[in-house]
Enzyme design. Structure first.
Site, PDB file in Angstrom:
ATOM      1  N   GLU A 174      43.809  88.245 -43.423  1.00 55.37           N
ATOM      2  CA  GLU A 174      43.720  87.104 -44.623  1.00 55.37           C
ATOM      3  C   GLU A 174      42.914  87.727 -45.828  1.00 55.37           C
ATOM      4  O   GLU A 174      43.089  87.134 -46.800  1.00 55.37           O
ATOM      5  CB  GLU A 174      42.961  85.919 -43.930  1.00 55.37           C
ATOM      6  CG  GLU A 174      41.425  86.065 -43.699  1.00 55.37           C
ATOM      7  CD  GLU A 174      40.520  85.000 -44.249  1.00 55.37           C
ATOM      8  OE1 GLU A 174      40.992  83.873 -44.650  1.00 55.37           O
ATOM      9  OE2 GLU A 174      39.354  85.128 -44.215  1.00 55.37           O
TER      10      GLU A 174
ATOM     11  N   ASP B 283      39.089  91.544 -39.398  1.00 57.05           N
ATOM     12  CA  ASP B 283      39.505  91.040 -40.516  1.00 57.05           C
ATOM     13  C   ASP B 283      39.722  92.360 -41.540  1.00 57.05           C
ATOM     14  O   ASP B 283      39.118  93.046 -41.519  1.00 57.05           O
ATOM     15  CB  ASP B 283      38.520  90.454 -41.276  1.00 57.05           C
ATOM     16  CG  ASP B 283      38.205  89.063 -40.598  1.00 57.05           C
ATOM     17  OD1 ASP B 283      38.038  89.146 -39.430  1.00 57.05           O
ATOM     18  OD2 ASP B 283      38.343  87.716 -41.107  1.00 57.05           O
TER      19      ASP B 283
ATOM     20  N   HIS C 223      41.581  82.299 -46.482  1.00 55.76           N
ATOM     21  CA  HIS C 223      41.911  82.935 -47.645  1.00 55.76           C
ATOM     22  C   HIS C 223      43.512  83.051 -47.321  1.00 55.76           C
ATOM     23  O   HIS C 223      44.230  83.540 -48.065  1.00 55.76           O
ATOM     24  CB  HIS C 223      41.408  84.275 -47.916  1.00 55.76           C
ATOM     25  CG  HIS C 223      39.993  84.283 -48.187  1.00 55.76           C
ATOM     26  ND1 HIS C 223      39.645  83.818 -49.561  1.00 55.76           N
ATOM     27  CD2 HIS C 223      39.031  84.817 -47.590  1.00 55.76           C
ATOM     28  CE1 HIS C 223      38.253  84.094 -49.731  1.00 55.76           C
ATOM     29  NE2 HIS C 223      38.024  84.562 -48.609  1.00 55.76           N
TER      30      HIS C 223
ATOM     31  N   HIS D 140      38.576  81.235 -36.663  1.00 54.14           N
ATOM     32  CA  HIS D 140      38.129  81.833 -37.787  1.00 54.14           C
ATOM     33  C   HIS D 140      37.213  80.796 -38.360  1.00 54.14           C
ATOM     34  O   HIS D 140      37.347  79.726 -38.903  1.00 54.14           O
ATOM     35  CB  HIS D 140      39.549  81.951 -38.791  1.00 54.14           C
ATOM     36  CG  HIS D 140      39.319  82.772 -40.125  1.00 54.14           C
ATOM     37  ND1 HIS D 140      39.056  84.145 -40.003  1.00 54.14           N
ATOM     38  CD2 HIS D 140      38.650  82.384 -41.373  1.00 54.14           C
ATOM     39  CE1 HIS D 140      38.949  84.675 -41.030  1.00 54.14           C
ATOM     40  NE2 HIS D 140      38.666  83.671 -41.937  1.00 54.14           N
TER      41      HIS D 140
END
Length: 258
Positions: free
Chosen positions: A39, A8, A68, A149
């Protein structure tokens, strides 16, 4: 086929980190395709068109997303048309964007699928059953890569076993903390519970430590902000054979200044 997965990307520090680290990785390793979770790339929450293009220019081929996905309203201007941005496929029907994409790499078709967990997360459609549906749709594909995720390690591990032998790689994102359980499952699927984070080293999963501490100590609302300082870039390198199976999975980590 050699795949590089980056964890991420969190804020400005994470973007700087991947832009500096990708050339270093390419100098040492033969890499055919790069996937990163984006994200959190815009200020720690969401993704904008400008930042997406910045990351593509750095060499990333596909950006996967997560909870997100919709935090920056600008995403709606590109999510339907930018095939290189993949949001969780188990959002309900009619949600903008695409849950998977097929990309031509060195004469091979590589499918990238994004799924989101439901334990301690939003109540989306079942990721297990959704993946079954997607597998029926994937025709003439040589490799299938899945970004799961999710929060709960048990849910991630369960999906790995569920897809063993049916996909090439299942990697977890979301917790920003790399796990040490990378392996090749009996059916030939490479697996890791979480690939970690590309973001601020001196932080709490990318957020300024003082803000997180205040939240825990007072239980009062806090407006989280991405931390500054040196970066850490975490990820994995995976080698896949001609028959779509994995032959190697290796964790990688780069810390600024080391």
């Amino acid at each position: 086929m050699n795949i590089l997965i980056l964890g991420d990307i969190v804020g400005r520090v994470g973007r700087r980190g991947v832009k500096e680290v990708i050339p270093r990785i390419l100098e040492k390793h033969m890499v055919d395709f790069i996937i990163a979770n984006g994200e959190n790339a815009a200020g720690g929450n969401g993704l904008t068109p400008e930042i997406a293009q910045e990351l593509f220019a750095a060499g990333i081929n596909v950006l996967t997303m997560g909870n997100h996905t919709w935090d920056k309203k600008e995403i709606f201007t590109i999510i339907n048309d930018e095939a290189r941005i993949i949001r969780p496929a188990n959002y309900p029907p009619g949600t903008p964007g695409q849950g998977y994409g097929i990309f031509r790499v060195n004469g091979k078709n590589v499918a990238v699928v994004n799924l989101m967990g439901r334990v301690f997360m939003a109540e989306l459609d079942c990721p297990f059953r959704k993946m079954d549906e997607i597998l029926l749709e994937l025709q003439d594909v040589d490799y299938i890569i899945v970004d799961f995720h999710a929060e709960a390690t048990s849910e991630k591990i369960a999906l790995g076993w569920y897809l063993d032998g049916r996909v090439s790689l299942v990697f977890g994102t979301h917790t920003h903390v790399p796990t040490a359980d990378e392996r090749i499952l009996p059916g030939g699927t490479a697996y890791i519970t979480d690939v970690g984070m590309s973001g601020p080293l001196n932080s709490v999963i990318g957020v300024k430590t003082n803000l997180v501490l205040q939240k825990f100590l007072t239980q009062m609302p806090q407006r989280f902000e991405s931390a500054s300082g040196p970066y850490i870039v975490s990820g994995i390198l995976v080698s896949l054979t001609e028959d779509g199976k994995a032959e190697n999975i290796t964790r990688i980590q780069y810390i600024e200044g080391e």
